[in-house]
Design a protein around this motif. Structure first.
Motif, short mmCIF file in Angstrom:
data_model
loop_
_atom_site.label_atom_id
_atom_site.label_comp_id
_atom_site.label_asym_id
_atom_site.label_seq_id
_atom_site.Cartn_x
_atom_site.Cartn_y
_atom_site.Cartn_z
N TRP A 109 52.34 -23.84 -62.08
CA TRP A 109 51.35 -23.03 -61.07
C TRP A 109 51.10 -22.06 -62.21
N SER A 110 49.65 -21.75 -62.42
CA SER A 110 49.64 -20.45 -63.29
C SER A 110 49.53 -19.30 -62.77
N VAL A 114 57.39 -18.50 -65.21
CA VAL A 114 58.14 -19.86 -65.21
C VAL A 114 59.39 -19.92 -64.21
N GLY A 115 60.08 -18.72 -64.03
CA GLY A 115 61.18 -18.87 -63.14
C GLY A 115 60.65 -19.04 -61.75
N GLU A 116 59.71 -18.79 -61.18
CA GLU A 116 59.11 -18.94 -59.87
C GLU A 116 58.52 -20.34 -59.92
N ASN A 117 58.11 -20.98 -60.75
CA ASN A 117 57.77 -22.23 -60.77
C ASN A 117 59.15 -23.35 -60.81
N VAL A 118 60.16 -22.75 -61.35
CA VAL A 118 61.42 -23.67 -61.40
C VAL A 118 62.12 -23.61 -60.02
N ALA A 119 61.93 -22.33 -59.16
CA ALA A 119 62.61 -21.89 -58.13
C ALA A 119 61.74 -22.59 -56.82
N LEU A 120 60.66 -22.77 -57.12
CA LEU A 120 59.68 -23.28 -55.84
C LEU A 120 60.26 -24.57 -54.97
N PRO A 121 60.88 -25.78 -55.84
CA PRO A 121 61.51 -26.63 -55.28
C PRO A 121 62.84 -26.38 -54.24
N MET A 122 63.54 -25.38 -54.78
CA MET A 122 64.57 -25.01 -54.02
C MET A 122 64.24 -24.40 -53.02
N ALA A 149 62.00 -17.17 -71.26
CA ALA A 149 60.87 -17.26 -70.83
C ALA A 149 60.58 -17.25 -69.25
N ILE A 150 61.84 -16.91 -68.61
CA ILE A 150 61.84 -16.93 -67.32
C ILE A 150 60.78 -16.03 -66.65
N ASP A 151 60.58 -14.93 -66.98
CA ASP A 151 59.29 -14.06 -66.41
C ASP A 151 57.97 -14.14 -67.04
N GLN A 152 57.88 -15.28 -67.89
CA GLN A 152 56.73 -15.40 -68.72
C GLN A 152 55.80 -16.43 -67.60
N TYR A 153 54.35 -16.08 -67.91
CA TYR A 153 53.34 -17.06 -67.21
C TYR A 153 53.15 -18.33 -68.20
N GLY A 159 52.32 -25.50 -75.99
CA GLY A 159 52.36 -26.82 -75.30
C GLY A 159 53.65 -27.28 -75.21
N GLY A 160 54.54 -26.98 -76.29
CA GLY A 160 55.96 -27.33 -75.96
C GLY A 160 56.99 -26.82 -75.09
N MET A 161 56.54 -25.47 -74.89
CA MET A 161 57.22 -24.72 -74.01
C MET A 161 56.93 -25.08 -72.45
N LYS A 162 55.61 -25.46 -72.40
CA LYS A 162 55.33 -25.89 -71.22
C LYS A 162 55.99 -26.95 -70.61
N LYS A 163 56.14 -28.04 -71.63
CA LYS A 163 56.75 -29.22 -71.16
C LYS A 163 58.21 -28.88 -70.85
N ARG A 164 58.97 -28.12 -71.61
CA ARG A 164 60.23 -27.88 -71.45
C ARG A 164 60.36 -27.19 -70.19
N ALA A 165 59.65 -26.05 -69.40
CA ALA A 165 59.51 -25.38 -68.33
C ALA A 165 59.26 -26.48 -67.22
N GLY A 166 58.31 -27.38 -67.54
CA GLY A 166 58.14 -28.55 -66.45
C GLY A 166 59.29 -29.38 -66.25
N LEU A 167 59.85 -29.64 -67.42
CA LEU A 167 61.23 -30.38 -67.23
C LEU A 167 62.11 -29.54 -66.55
#
Length: 272
Positions: A109-110, A114-122, A149-153, A159-167
């Motif tokens: 979610w743009s 990054v941290g908020e994206n990972v937190a959302l399912p929880m 990158a927890i507080d980055q958008y 591209g590689g960082m987005k994949k890792r954040a998505g993972l």
């Protein structure tokens, strides 16, 4: 086209007994147009299972069906002893929480960090307190080397960082099965190799079971220990086995051409 013999990792009753995910006689179609038919395989716990094939063979369609986005025309998906499509909507939600999905683009979610994206399912599916969720987010991001990158958008990430954040987000609910859609797509060779290493570490360190769709041979040979090969002509699986075994031993012309990067008539089709 006849199906080739499986590799020594034979898909028999013993494999079925160890299976975390079983696909049974699945047919996928859009109206009268059949994409794939009579697909059957078992994904053993702790394995990295690859869905392989050239463009247009239906790899992505099969993945969408496995994660519950497309009901099969025929057949069933067993997750352990649960039949995904046989129960109620509530049953499917419960079973679906055992899945984690890394989409090809990362699908972050743009408007969220990054941290908020990972937190959302929880936040959506648990009653954990905010400080506990924060700790778990830091843990998941630490596992993929993205804690910094927890507080980055997402717009600030490569591209590689987005994949890792998505993972990290895919792992947020500690799923039994991780599904990856072309995880190396769009990455340079070095970043792709690092992602492959991360996937292997997750399998070995956490005991994760992984199903991936990919046509990237270097990644397939590096990480997958089992798989199927889908054929766009016969519209079914024509070979079972690890990518390495299929490369070295499978005599099916379509499989041989793919594994050795030879051009085939089907190479001009668009993927689905």
């Amino acid at each position: 086209m006849n199906a080739d013999l499986s590799s020594p990792a034979t898909h028999d009753a013993a494999d079925a007994a160890q299976a975390l995910l079983s696909v049974r006689d699945v047919t996928l179609a859009f109206g009268p147009k059949v994409i794939q038919h009579d697909i059957s395989f078992d994904v053993k716990r702790g394995s990295i299972f690859a869905v392989m094939g050239g463009s247009g063979c239906g790899k992505s369609t099969l993945l969408k069906s496995m994660i519950g986005l497309l009901r099969p025309t025929k057949g069933e998906y067993l997750v352990g002893t649960d039949n995904y499509w046989a129960g109620t909507d509530e049953d499917r939600v419960r079973i679906g929480r055992r899945f984690g999905v890394l989409f090809q683009s990362g699908a972050l979610w743009s408007s969220m960090t990054v941290g908020e994206n990972v937190a959302l399912p929880m936040q959506m599916f648990t009653t954990l307190k905010p400080h506990v969720i924060r700790q778990l987010v830091e843990l998941k991001l630490g596992l993929v080397g993205m804690l910094h990158a927890i507080d980055q958008y997402p717009s600030e990430l490569s591209g590689g960082m987005k994949k890792r954040a998505g993972l990290a987000r895919a792992m947020s609910l500690d799923p039994d099965i991780l599904f990856f859609d072309e995880p190396s797509a769009g990455l340079d060779p070095i970043t792709s190799a690092r992602l492959d290493e991360l996937i292997l570490n997750l399998r070995d360190g956490l005991g994760a079971t992984i199903v991936l769709v990919s046509h990237e041979l270097s990644s397939l040979f590096a990480i997958a220990d089992d798989g199927i090969f889908l054929d766009p002509e016969s519209k079914t699986a024509i070979a079972h086995g690890s990518p390495t075994w299929l490369r070295d031993h499978c005599e099916n012309p379509m499989v041989h051409a793919f594994m050795h990067r030879e051009r085939t008539d089907s190479s001009s089709h668009g993927d689905r």
